[in-house]
Write an enzyme that holds these catalytic residues in place. Structure first.
Site, PDB file in Angstrom:
ATOM      1  N   TYR A   1      -2.571  -0.677  10.294  1.00 18.73           N
ATOM      2  CA  TYR A   1      -2.509  -0.950   8.854  1.00 18.73           C
ATOM      3  C   TYR A   1      -1.165  -0.511   8.282  1.00 18.73           C
ATOM      4  O   TYR A   1      -0.512  -1.267   7.543  1.00 18.73           O
ATOM      5  CB  TYR A   1      -3.654  -0.227   8.150  1.00 18.73           C
TER       6      TYR A   1
ATOM      7  N   SER B   1       0.847  -1.190   0.000  1.00 17.24           N
ATOM      8  CA  SER B   1       0.000   0.000   0.000  1.00 17.24           C
ATOM      9  C   SER B   1       0.882   1.240   0.000  1.00 17.24           C
ATOM     10  O   SER B   1       2.037   1.193   0.444  1.00 17.24           O
ATOM     11  CB  SER B   1      -0.902   0.007   1.249  1.00 17.24           C
TER      12      SER B   1
END
Length: 226
Positions: A107, A94
Site C-alpha cells: 500500500y 495517503s
C-alpha cells in the site's frame, strides 16, 4: 431548476483499454457532458498483511488499482485538458504515501508512487506552460469507510479516524484554492517534517511513542461480503 447534469460510465480503471473509449463513444460522452475538466483518482484497495504474508496476486492488484489506474486515466483525459490549457488533476493518495507504515508495504509503495507520479506530471505541465492545469495531491490518515476497520491509534485526538464527509469538504476547498498538497489531519504535516529533520532511529522512536508502529495490529478491513 438544477443546472447540473450527472452522467455515469462504468469502466475497469486498472485496464488500459477500458480507459481509452472508441472514437464513437468519445464523441457521445463529449456531447453529453463535455470534456472532463476535473479528474479525481480515488480508487484504492489495501492488503493489510505483512510483506511476506501478502499473496502475490493481492500485491499486483494493489499496484494496479492504487497507481497503474492513475497512469491510464491521465492518458485518457489529460490530452483534452492540455488542448484547452484548463483542468484539475486530483490524486487521492495517503499519509502512507509520505511516511512508511508497518504492515502496509504494498500500500505504501503504491501511494508513494501516486504522490511522485502526480508531482512529476505537475512539473511537466509547468515546463510546457500549461499553467491552467492544476494538481492537488491529497494525503489523508485513515478514512472511516470500512477499508481500515480495526485500526486504532494510541492518540486518537492527534491522529483520528476521518469521516468521509469531512475529507470531501477539505478536498473541495483545496480544489477551489488550487492547493498543491493537502494533508489531513494537520498533524500529518508535523510528522512529515519530523521524518525529514530527524535521524531515522529517532524517527522510529517517535513512531513507537505515538503508536504508529502498531496501528495495523488489529486490522480487519471490509472483509468479504456474502
Amino acid at each position: 431548476m438544477n443546472p447540473w447534469t450527472v452522467g455515469m460510465q462504468a469502466i475497469n480503471a486498472t485496464n488500459r483499454e477500458s480507459n481509452f473509449p472508441s472514437a464513437h463513444r468519445k464523441t457521445q460522452v463529449k456531447k453529453e457532458v463535455g470534456d472532463v475538466s476535473i479528474l479525481i483518482n480515488n480508487a484504492g484497495i489495501v492488503t493489510g498483511k505483512s510483506f511476506m504474508d501478502s499473496p502475490d496476486a493481492l500485491v499486483e492488484k494493489s499496484m494496479e488499482v492504487n497507481i497503474m489506474a492513475h497512469f491510464w486515466t491521465y492518458k485518457a483525459f489529460l490530452p483534452a485538458m492540455m488542448a484547452s490549457n484548463h483542468g484539475h488533476l486530483v490524486s487521492i493518495a495517503s499519509a502512507a504515501g509520505l511516511i512508511g507504515v508497518n504492515r502496509l508495504s504494498d500500500y505504501c509503495a503504491s501511494k508513494f508512487a501516486a504522490v511522485g507520479f502526480a508531482e512529476s506530471v505537475d512539473l511537466e505541465m509547468r515546463v510546457l506552460g500549461k499553467t491552467g492545469i492544476k494538481t492537488t495531491v491529497v494525503c489523508p490518515f485513515f478514512i472511516n469507510t470500512g477499508m481500515f476497520d480495526g485500526c486504532r491509534t494510541k492518540w486518537p485526538r492527534l491522529l483520528p479516524g476521518l469521516e468521509p464527509e469531512y475529507v470531501a469538504e477539505k478536498i473541495m476547498t483545496a480544489i477551489r484554492r488550487d492547493q498543491e498538497i493537502l494533508m489531513i489531519p494537520r498533524s500529518i504535516y508535523f510528522f512529515v517534517l519530523l521524518k525529514h529533520l530527524l535521524p531515522v532511529k529517532l524517527t522510529v522512536l517517535f513512531s513507537d511513542y505515538f503508536g504508529s508502529l502498531n496501528v495495523m495490529n488489529n486490522f480487519k478491513g471490509r472483509g468479504k461480503k456474502d
